[in-house]
Write a protein that holds these residues in place. Structure first.
Motif, short mmCIF file in Angstrom:
data_model
loop_
_atom_site.label_atom_id
_atom_site.label_comp_id
_atom_site.label_asym_id
_atom_site.label_seq_id
_atom_site.Cartn_x
_atom_site.Cartn_y
_atom_site.Cartn_z
N PHE A 1 44.77 30.35 38.23
CA PHE A 1 46.31 30.88 37.45
C PHE A 1 47.53 30.70 37.66
CE2 PHE A 1 42.23 32.12 35.68
CZ PHE A 1 42.43 31.54 34.55
N VAL B 1 47.00 33.43 40.93
CA VAL B 1 45.71 34.45 40.71
C VAL B 1 44.28 33.14 40.98
CG1 VAL B 1 44.72 35.40 39.19
CG2 VAL B 1 46.32 35.40 38.39
N ALA C 1 41.52 32.93 40.88
CA ALA C 1 40.47 33.58 40.29
C ALA C 1 38.65 33.11 40.93
CB ALA C 1 41.00 32.97 38.72
N SER D 1 33.91 43.06 36.04
CA SER D 1 34.67 42.57 35.08
C SER D 1 35.73 42.46 35.80
CB SER D 1 35.03 43.56 33.42
OG SER D 1 35.94 44.00 33.78
N GLY D 2 36.42 40.86 35.36
CA GLY D 2 37.47 40.02 36.68
C GLY D 2 37.15 39.23 37.62
N SER D 3 35.49 39.44 38.21
CA SER D 3 35.10 38.44 39.49
C SER D 3 34.95 37.20 39.25
CB SER D 3 33.36 39.64 39.40
OG SER D 3 32.68 39.00 37.77
N LYS E 1 33.10 34.99 36.44
CA LYS E 1 32.06 34.71 35.82
C LYS E 1 32.32 34.15 34.62
CE LYS E 1 30.56 38.99 34.56
NZ LYS E 1 31.85 39.75 34.95
N1 LIG Z 1 44.97 32.80 31.22
C1 LIG Z 1 44.60 33.97 33.10
N2 LIG Z 1 45.84 34.28 33.14
C2 LIG Z 1 46.28 34.99 34.85
N3 LIG Z 1 44.92 35.30 34.60
C3 LIG Z 1 43.77 34.96 34.51
C4 LIG Z 1 43.87 34.55 33.15
N4 LIG Z 1 42.59 34.37 32.93
C5 LIG Z 1 41.88 34.77 33.85
N5 LIG Z 1 42.03 35.15 35.27
C6 LIG Z 1 41.94 35.74 36.32
O1 LIG Z 1 40.85 35.58 36.19
C7 LIG Z 1 40.01 36.57 36.67
C8 LIG Z 1 38.24 36.21 36.94
O2 LIG Z 1 38.21 36.84 34.91
P1 LIG Z 1 36.99 35.75 34.52
O3 LIG Z 1 36.68 35.15 34.30
O4 LIG Z 1 37.36 36.33 32.93
O5 LIG Z 1 36.27 37.63 34.96
P2 LIG Z 1 34.60 38.04 34.09
O6 LIG Z 1 33.83 38.49 34.98
O7 LIG Z 1 34.72 39.38 33.50
O8 LIG Z 1 33.94 37.33 33.02
C9 LIG Z 1 40.54 37.70 36.59
O9 LIG Z 1 41.19 38.42 37.69
C10 LIG Z 1 41.22 37.40 35.53
O10 LIG Z 1 42.63 38.26 36.07
#
Ligand SMILES: Nc1ncnc2c1ncn2[C@@H]1O[C@H](COP(=O)(O)OP(=O)(O)O)[C@@H](O)[C@H]1O
Ligand code: SF4
Ligand SMILES: [Mg+2]
Lengths: 338, 314, 318
Positions: free
Chosen positions: A14, A21, A23, A43-45, A47
């Motif tokens: 991102f 980021v 991700a 959460s944030g991993s 998925k």
């Molecule tokens: N629109 C976005 N802008 C910036 N960072 C994002 C965005 N969407 C997700 N992220 C980042 O991606 C990472 C993974 O998020 P996510 O897949 O939602 O986690 P989870 O495992 O809880 O589903 C997170 O650290 C989040 O900060």
């Protein structure tokens, strides 16, 4: 068993004001036909981002998919009997549109916000049917009512013209499921579908998906916080940490012989059988690393009780520690209990 | 829904009662309401007569009760200047204000909503910059100044539009507007247009990132249909409120624009009556404007309720 | 879709890190705050421009006696109705020309900013301090008290504002103090609403309850928990409201209902200039531009403040 989906080295980032980021930094896994793959991780991993990357559902900008492959071996390919895989990541707008809802159905966590509040339940289902199967409005209505009955909604005919807020949480999630299965997809992706529901309803939804999976011969990817659920329904489990797949193994192997220190911690934090409450993952100490500047070493090193010197020098690659069991750690901690 | 409408109705009535209260007690602020109701040149004898006639010698509560009981039937006393019942004067001026308000509303709808939609759908684009700029200017340019500039350019220099007055066109028994309404309506519309642009833009931006829009995409619905069916349709519901509120504001009469263009509407009447210190009339206008605004808010709430199933099936 | 779209908790590590690099250093104190604010401001060009515009207005109000080329009240009929300098008949002595009585327009505009800013500043000061107190009280008490207060607030907000302001101004008579009081009092409801909203939000988040449970008393809760959270929204609204008051003051002046006609204010200048619109258009043009300039600056500043003071907005690139 034949593979239906094979994801290799998926990289999603991102581009935000505050920096990039990271991700997903190279996620790989595969899904067999008729299998249920559970995905767990704090959460944030990453998925959700993984799943949404596959279907191009992330907002761009800020998201960018920067690498990897996602091969989809569709075998219900009506048009041309070829079984060559398509790379989902390479598809154009109209290509991915046929996959979304047509071959891969998506169930989101919070059905209340995931359903359009000012559109009838019925229209939200028939919309998909009309789009993918070219049905007329009347055909779609008939089919939608059947689908509502099929997912266990009583008085489906009447409920067709109801709005989401008139449904209970469980019924809304059933509706989401009806939407996802409407076009007879090959894969269902369920992103924490039961997190917002209470325990009994949760069990019903799990049972429903299990039944549908069998009857409709689908493969399921089930993302959850709840290791208990995974243990009960998944064939294999993928563990994610800070944007990487740290371990993947058949469910029993994972629970009895976890190979990665993160998985071991997760399982250690699990209440013993018979204890009250949901089996949440939040309870392990330490915080996940900063995805803005991922280190050039094992992401888990800060929290890992076994971190050795080389853990601080390089990123461990995933390796097969026993047949079908991969872990991304320099060491093998699997206890090898039979 | 019935309960919803009923509660809104009660609310509106309470507000109107509050308005009567304010309008009545405002006159007491200076101590002697009679001095406000009569011209400055009234003789002490006239003042005393007036006091007697309006019952200002009675206890205040009784005065208020009688004020309210006359107000509910539209009797706000007589304008000393026009020697006519205040309400009659208002009714007489109403058509001009309605013409102006409706035209201004149309202009701002026709320009504001499309600009807001384009801008919300393509944030960062050229049109987004244009729309946001227009929205910002609409909120910062005083309409009384804009009106002067427009007169300067379009009446004085170009001679396209009259610089003041209302001309109408009578056709088959109808009274129709002419180009004389264009400049005042445009000046008046700018603020509303700015509001609509900003509001539409943020509604679209917000709804674009709602979960149910993502669901629609995840079902394989083409972008254009997602836009129309899920984004625009949902964005139009909150738009109802803002349009209703803005229309109320336009209908309550623009004191500046009507004064500058000598437009024979309510705003002009208010300015005149303040100039004449004709406070019976000012009171009546203040109440009437509030009545219009409150009624429109009520209708807006009902329309909103009908459009949003979460309220309709309450 | 922001990263919280699945409704989960934002992981702490990520939430903290999506601020700025400075976030991590854990610096505190005023200097850090200034550095941080400057950094955020530099990211938003429109906000920077807005701040500069606003500072220009404030400086001209403060420095009026020193920077005005002429005495704003001094009439000079020999130089009356001079056009701005760039016209053939204009002179540099009167850069923006003179009005019908030969007073220098530039100097009058500079002095006019004093009236506008005084009204805006004190108006907002009165409205916000009373509004915050009432809002805290209403949100904190809840129940019947809250209902009654909010009923009044909603009623006032539902009225045609301008009509009532004009009504009141006409009754009270025109003076600077009256104008300030009118705006100060009629604008209370906005601040009540926002304060109360914030209190209710915090109650719902269990924040106040947990403070109570560890033994915090009413006043302590207000000062240590509620006020810091209120500052963001209040400052933002105050900026917009101040800009609106400047706008309305000019409007009242235009109708002859604000400060007495002898005082140089933008509204008064507009009203006077209107009479000469056709022949000497500059008399009305420049005060109008001053109002637009100020309004634009404050709105840009307000938009920026809203983005910066709302921490959620910081995270996603616009
Ligand atoms: N629109 C976005 N802008 C910036 N960072 C994002 C965005 N969407 C997700 N992220 C980042 O991606 C990472 C993974 O998020 P996510 O897949 O939602 O986690 P989870 O495992 O809880 O589903 C997170 O650290 C989040 O900060
Ligand atoms: S590589 Fe090292 S630090 Fe990383 S999980 Fe394995 S043992 Fe722990
Ligand atoms: Mg998620």
């Amino acid at each position: 068993m034949a593979k239906i989906l094979e994801v290799n080295d998926l990289i999603t980032r991102f581009y935000t004001f505050d920096g990039v980021v990271h991700a997903l930094s190279g996620v790989s896994f595969d899904l067999d036909e008729g299998e249920t793959l559970g995905i767990v991780g704090e959460s944030g991993s990453g998925k959700s981002v993984t799943m949404m990357s596959l279907l191009h559902l992330l907002p761009t900008p800020p998201a960018r998919i920067e690498g990897g492959k996602a091969l989809f071996y569709s075998n219900r390919n009506e048009q041309n009997n070829n079984t060559d895989p398509v790379d989902l990541l390479q598809l154009d707008k109209s290509g991915i549109r046929k996959i979304r809802g047509g071959k891969i159905g998506f169930i989101f966590q919070d059905a209340l916000s995931a359903l359009n509040p000012v559109m009838t339940i019925g229209r939200q289902i028939s919309e998909t049917l009309i789009e993918h199967l070219g049905m007329t409005v009347d055909e779609a209505k008939k089919r939608s009512i059947e689908l509502l009955e099929y997912v266990g909604i009583p008085e489906a005919e009447k409920r067709f013209s109801a709005y989401p807020h008139q449904f209970s949480g469980g019924m809304r999630q059933r509706t989401m499921i009806a939407v996802a299965i409407a076009c007879n997809p090959e894969i269902i992706i369920a992103d924490e579908p039961t997190t917002a529901l209470d325990v009994t309803v949760q069990a019903q939804i799990i049972e429903l998906v299990q039944r549908l999976k069998k009857e409709m011969k689908m493969s399921v990817i089930w993302i959850t916080h709840d290791l208990g659920v995974v243990a009960g329904m998944a064939d294999r489990v993928l563990v994610m940490y800070a944007g990487s797949a740290v371990e993947i193994a058949p469910v029993d192997d994972l629970f009895y012989n976890p190979g990665h220190p993160y998985t071991i911690k997760l399982l250690g934090a699990l209440p013993k059988i018979g204890e009250e409450g949901q089996h949440r993952l939040e309870s392990i100490d330490g915080t996940p690393p900063d995805l803005l500047s991922p280190p050039a070493h094992c992401q888990f090193a800060w929290r890992c009780p076994h971190a050795a010197e080389k853990c601080w020098q390089a990123v461990p690659a995933a390796r097969e520690i026993s047949p079908g069991h991969h872990a991304a750690c320099f060491f093998d901690f699997a206890a090898r209990r039979p | 829904m019935q309960k919803y409408i009923f509660s809104r109705l009660v609310q509106s009535l309470c507000i109107l009662f509050g308005v009567l209260f304010i309008v009545f007690f405002m006159m007491q602020v200076t101590g002697d309401p009679v001095s406000l109701l009569l011209s400055r040149h009234a003789t002490p004898q006239e003042v005393e007569e007036m006091r007697e006639e309006l019952g200002y010698n009675r206890p205040i509560l009784i005065q208020f009760t009688s004020f309210v009981s006359r107000a509910v039937v539209g009797d706000f006393g007589r304008s000393f200047r026009h020697k006519q019942p205040a309400m009659d004067l208002i009714i007489e001026r109403l058509p001009a204000t309605v013409e102006l308000a409706v035209t201004a509303l149309l202009i701002s709808l026709i320009l504001g909503i499309p600009l807001g939609l384009i801008s919300g759908s393509n944030p960062g684009s050229f049109w987004d910059v244009i729309s946001r700029g227009t929205g910002l200017l609409g909120q910062t340019i005083p309409n009384f100044w804009l009106a002067l500039i427009l007169i300067l350019v379009f009446s004085v220099n170009l001679g396209w539009f009259p610089s003041f007055g209302r001309e109408t066109w009578h056709f088959m028994g109808l009274t129709l507007p002419t180009r004389s309404v264009i400049l005042p309506a445009f000046s008046l519309s700018l603020f509303t247009m700015g509001q609509l642009i900003r509001f539409t833009r943020s509604a679209v931006l917000e709804i674009r990132s709602e979960d149910y829009v993502r669901t629609a995409y995840s079902k394989g619905i083409p972008d254009r249909k997602v836009y129309i069916r899920h984004i625009l349709r949902n964005a139009s519901i909150p738009l109802i409120s803002i349009v209703g509120v803005q229309f109320g504001y336009l209908l309550s009469g623009s004191i500046y624009i009507e004064t500058i263009f000598s437009w024979p509407g309510l705003g002009n009447l208010l300015a005149e009556s303040i100039g004449n210190r004709d406070f019976a009339l000012v009171q009546a206008i203040a109440f009437f404007s509030s009545f219009v605004v409150v009624t429109l808010n009520l209708l807006t709430d009902i329309a909103y309720g009908l459009a949003d199933p979460r309220i309709r099936y309450e | 879709m922001d990263n919280n779209s699945t409704g989960q908790q934002i992981p702490t590590g990520v939430a903290a890190s999506t601020g700025l690099a400075i976030d991590q250093k854990q610096e505190t104190g005023l200097w850090h705050f200034i550095k941080y604010t400057a950094h955020l401001l530099a990211r938003d060009k429109a906000g920077t421009i807005g701040l500069i515009m606003f500072v220009i207005v404030v400086l001209s109000a403060i420095l009026a006696p020193w920077i005005s080329p002429h005495d704003p009240l001094k009439q000079n009929l020999r130089h009356a109705k001079k056009p701005p300098a760039w016209y053939e008949k204009g002179t540099m002595e009167y850069p923006l020309g003179t009005d019908n009585l030969g007073r220098d327009i530039l100097s009058r505009i500079i002095y006019g900013s004093r009236v506008s800013l005084t009204v805006g500043f004190f108006g907002v000061l009165i409205a916000s301090s009373l509004g915050i107190v009432i809002g805290l009280f209403s949100g904190y008490k809840g129940g019947k008290t809250d209902n009654i207060i909010m009923g009044g607030v909603n009623m006032i907000l539902a009225l045609p504002y301008l009509v009532f302001v004009v009504f009141i101004a006409a009754i009270l008579g025109s003076s600077l103090l009256n104008v300030i009081l009118i705006f100060g009092f009629t604008d209370i409801p906005i601040f009540v609403r926002i304060t109360r909203g914030e209190v209710i939000k915090m109650r719902a988040s269990g924040f106040v309850e947990s403070a109570v449970s560890i033994g915090a008393t009413g006043n302590r809760i207000i000062f240590s928990h509620l006020l810091p959270n209120l500052i963001g929204p209040i400052v933002t609204i105050a900026t917009f409201e101040m800009s609106a008051m400047i706008f309305y003051e000019a409007g009242l002046g235009f109708l002859g209902l604000s400060v007495p006609p002898s005082v140089p204010s933008w509204g008064n200048m507009l009203a006077a200039g209107r009479k000469y619109l056709v022949i000497y258009p500059w008399i009305a043009t420049f005060p109008g531009l001053a109002i637009v300039f100020t309004g634009l600056g404050m709105n840009l500043l307000g938009d920026w403040l809203r983005d910066v003071l709302d921490p959620r907005m910081r995270r996603v690139k616009k």
